[in-house]
Design an enzyme around this catalytic site. Structure first.
Site, PDB file in Angstrom:
ATOM      1  N   GLY A  50       0.878  -1.166   0.000  1.00  0.00           N
ATOM      2  CA  GLY A  50       0.000   0.000   0.000  1.00  0.00           C
ATOM      3  C   GLY A  50       0.917   1.218   0.000  1.00  0.00           C
ATOM      4  O   GLY A  50       1.839   1.311   0.817  1.00  0.00           O
ATOM      5  N   GLN A  83      -5.652  -8.846  -2.633  1.00  0.00           N
ATOM      6  CA  GLN A  83      -5.667  -7.877  -1.523  1.00  0.00           C
ATOM      7  C   GLN A  83      -7.090  -7.537  -1.090  1.00  0.00           C
ATOM      8  O   GLN A  83      -7.336  -7.227   0.076  1.00  0.00           O
ATOM      9  CB  GLN A  83      -4.930  -6.592  -1.921  1.00  0.00           C
ATOM     10  CG  GLN A  83      -3.428  -6.735  -2.067  1.00  0.00           C
ATOM     11  CD  GLN A  83      -3.029  -7.047  -3.484  1.00  0.00           C
ATOM     12  OE1 GLN A  83      -3.791  -7.663  -4.243  1.00  0.00           O
ATOM     13  NE2 GLN A  83      -1.842  -6.643  -3.886  1.00  0.00           N
ATOM     14  N   ASP A 106      -1.332   4.781  -6.285  1.00  0.00           N
ATOM     15  CA  ASP A 106       0.101   4.630  -6.017  1.00  0.00           C
ATOM     16  C   ASP A 106       0.924   5.787  -6.556  1.00  0.00           C
ATOM     17  O   ASP A 106       2.027   6.047  -6.100  1.00  0.00           O
ATOM     18  CB  ASP A 106       0.605   3.306  -6.587  1.00  0.00           C
ATOM     19  CG  ASP A 106       0.077   2.157  -5.756  1.00  0.00           C
ATOM     20  OD1 ASP A 106      -1.105   1.791  -5.936  1.00  0.00           O
ATOM     21  OD2 ASP A 106       0.813   1.670  -4.879  1.00  0.00           O
TER      22      ASP A 106
HETATM   23  O1  MRU Z   1       0.519  -4.027  -4.747  1.00  0.00           O
HETATM   24  P1  MRU Z   1      -0.090  -3.305  -3.581  1.00  0.00           P
HETATM   25  O2  MRU Z   1      -0.919  -4.192  -2.715  1.00  0.00           O
HETATM   26  O3  MRU Z   1       0.932  -2.514  -2.798  1.00  0.00           O
HETATM   27  O4  MRU Z   1      -1.075  -2.257  -4.255  1.00  0.00           O
HETATM   28  C1  MRU Z   1      -1.734  -1.348  -3.415  1.00  0.00           C
HETATM   29  C2  MRU Z   1      -2.708  -0.499  -4.117  1.00  0.00           C
HETATM   30  O5  MRU Z   1      -2.854  -0.534  -5.308  1.00  0.00           O
HETATM   31  C3  MRU Z   1      -3.452   0.493  -3.262  1.00  0.00           C
HETATM   32  O6  MRU Z   1      -4.716   0.751  -3.787  1.00  0.00           O
HETATM   33  C4  MRU Z   1      -2.666   1.807  -3.207  1.00  0.00           C
HETATM   34  O7  MRU Z   1      -1.345   1.576  -2.837  1.00  0.00           O
HETATM   35  C5  MRU Z   1      -3.278   2.786  -2.269  1.00  0.00           C
HETATM   36  S1  MRU Z   1      -3.119   2.324  -0.578  1.00  0.00           S
HETATM   37  C6  MRU Z   1      -3.803   3.567   0.365  1.00  0.00           C
END
Ligand code: MRU
Length: 347
Positions: A48, A197, A238
């Site tokens: 995240g 997730q 991200d």
């Molecule tokens: O691959 P991840 O689980 O790190 O991806 C996370 C996401 O895409 C979230 O939606 C994003 O980081 C926002 S978290 C507040």
């Protein structure tokens, strides 16, 4: 505060909740080396965008305390190499480089003060990054809540909850805050292939908080929207480019396209640390490609495709700014044209 990332009181280790083990096992790991920190980010034990930034700041402070003795210049070189190394663990979430740059800035600002003073300043900064995130989440949750009404159906993708931050999360913030205030929402959580997730983390967090949540496969979002069960979409991000194009977990842009088709507003929850003015458009955002085994074998007892079959596994996609109704930051709700509203935020 969520206990997914915690710098030890003596600053000599960083404790994380291993998110790869959820929802079945709550396992904490105490990390003390750069390699272990790199690995924790790369394999999504900590994940995240905001949480990655918070963790990187804590890891940097911890690794500074553990750095070999030497001259000020040797220490700086060692820490710059450490920052570059950690920064290479994942490419898309800009919070990683943002946090590491911020920590190097503090190191430079205190250069010449001696190691104990520099280390203390770095530990204080890492704690500040985390404390700020709590306030940011609270503010974004308040603002997001102004966009929805009691009784609404909401949909979210991936996990942008407390596990991905230090408090309410971003996309889950309005849902959790509203629920605390006695409002009722019906939330649809996309399972979020391939790493799940949404199933493993979002449905777990909302269910534990007592929010009414229904888990769906990613390819069920359109039937749910067609039936009129969803009044708004909330997703995290991200990295958001200067024109409002928003990178988030793979599948987010598909959700936005479906939402536009059914006239459902699409909100991107974006702490200002996730805005990247160095990216003019989404085409400039680096997209992480991950191991094909995440698709073919990872959650299965036996492989679900022949070993020889090629696999394309991008971890993120970019939602075109034209599909986004508003971008919610802790400093206000940004509306189109985003090039102007984002620029005004930094003016
Ligand atoms: O691959 P991840 O689980 O790190 O991806 C996370 C996401 O895409 C979230 O939606 C994003 O980081 C926002 S978290 C507040």
């Amino acid at each position: 505060m969520c206990d997914n990332v915690k710098l030890a009181a003596d600053g000599m280790s960083v404790r994380i909740l291993d998110q790869t083990r959820l929802p079945n096992d709550e396992v904490y790991l105490d990390l003390t080396t750069a390699e272990a920190c790199f690995d924790a980010i790369a394999r999504l034990a900590v994940r995240g965008a905001p949480a990655i930034g918070i963790f990187a700041a804590a890891a940097f402070a911890m690794l500074a305390k553990r750095a070999p003795m030497g001259t000020g210049e040797e220490f700086r070189t060692h820490m710059q190499q450490t920052a570059d190394y950690l920064n290479a663990s994942r490419p898309t979430a800009v919070n990683l480089s943002w946090a590491l740059r911020r920590m190097m800035g503090v190191l430079d600002a205190h250069a010449g003060e001696g190691r104990p003073a520099i280390e203390a300043a770095l530990v204080a900064e890492a704690r500040a990054v985390q404390d700020e995130d709590v306030r940011t989440c609270e503010r974004m949750a308040e603002l997001g809540l102004t966009l929805i009404e009691d009784g609404w159906g909401l949909i979210t993708h991936c996990n942008a909850g407390p596990l991905a931050t230090s408090a309410y999360g971003t996309a889950l913030g309005p849902m959790l805050l509203g629920h605390e205030r006695g409002m009722n929402f019906h939330v649809y959580a996309d399972e979020t292939r391939p790493l799940l997730q949404g199933a493993r983390l979002t449905s777990y967090e909302l269910d534990r908080a007592g929010v009414d949540v229904t888990l769906i496969c990613d390819n069920m979002a359109s039937i749910v929207m067609k039936q009129g069960w969803v009044q708004a979409c909330f997703v995290g991000c991200d990295r958001v480019a200067a024109n409002g194009d928003a990178a988030n977990k793979i599948g987010t842009s598909g959700l936005a396209i479906i939402a536009r088709h059914y006239g459902v507003p699409f909100y991107v929850m974006c702490p200002s640390s996730t805005l990247d003015l160095d990216c003019a458009t989404g085409d400039d955002i680096p997209i992480e490609l991950r191991d094909p085994d995440e698709i073919k074998t990872m959650f299965y007892e036996r492989p679900m495709a022949p070993e020889s079959v090629a696999c394309y596994n991008p971890a993120f996609d970019v939602t075109d700014h034209e599909l986004i109704t508003a971008i919610v930051t802790e400093r206000g709700i940004l509306r189109p044209p985003f090039t102007e509203s984002i620029e005004a935020l930094f003016a």
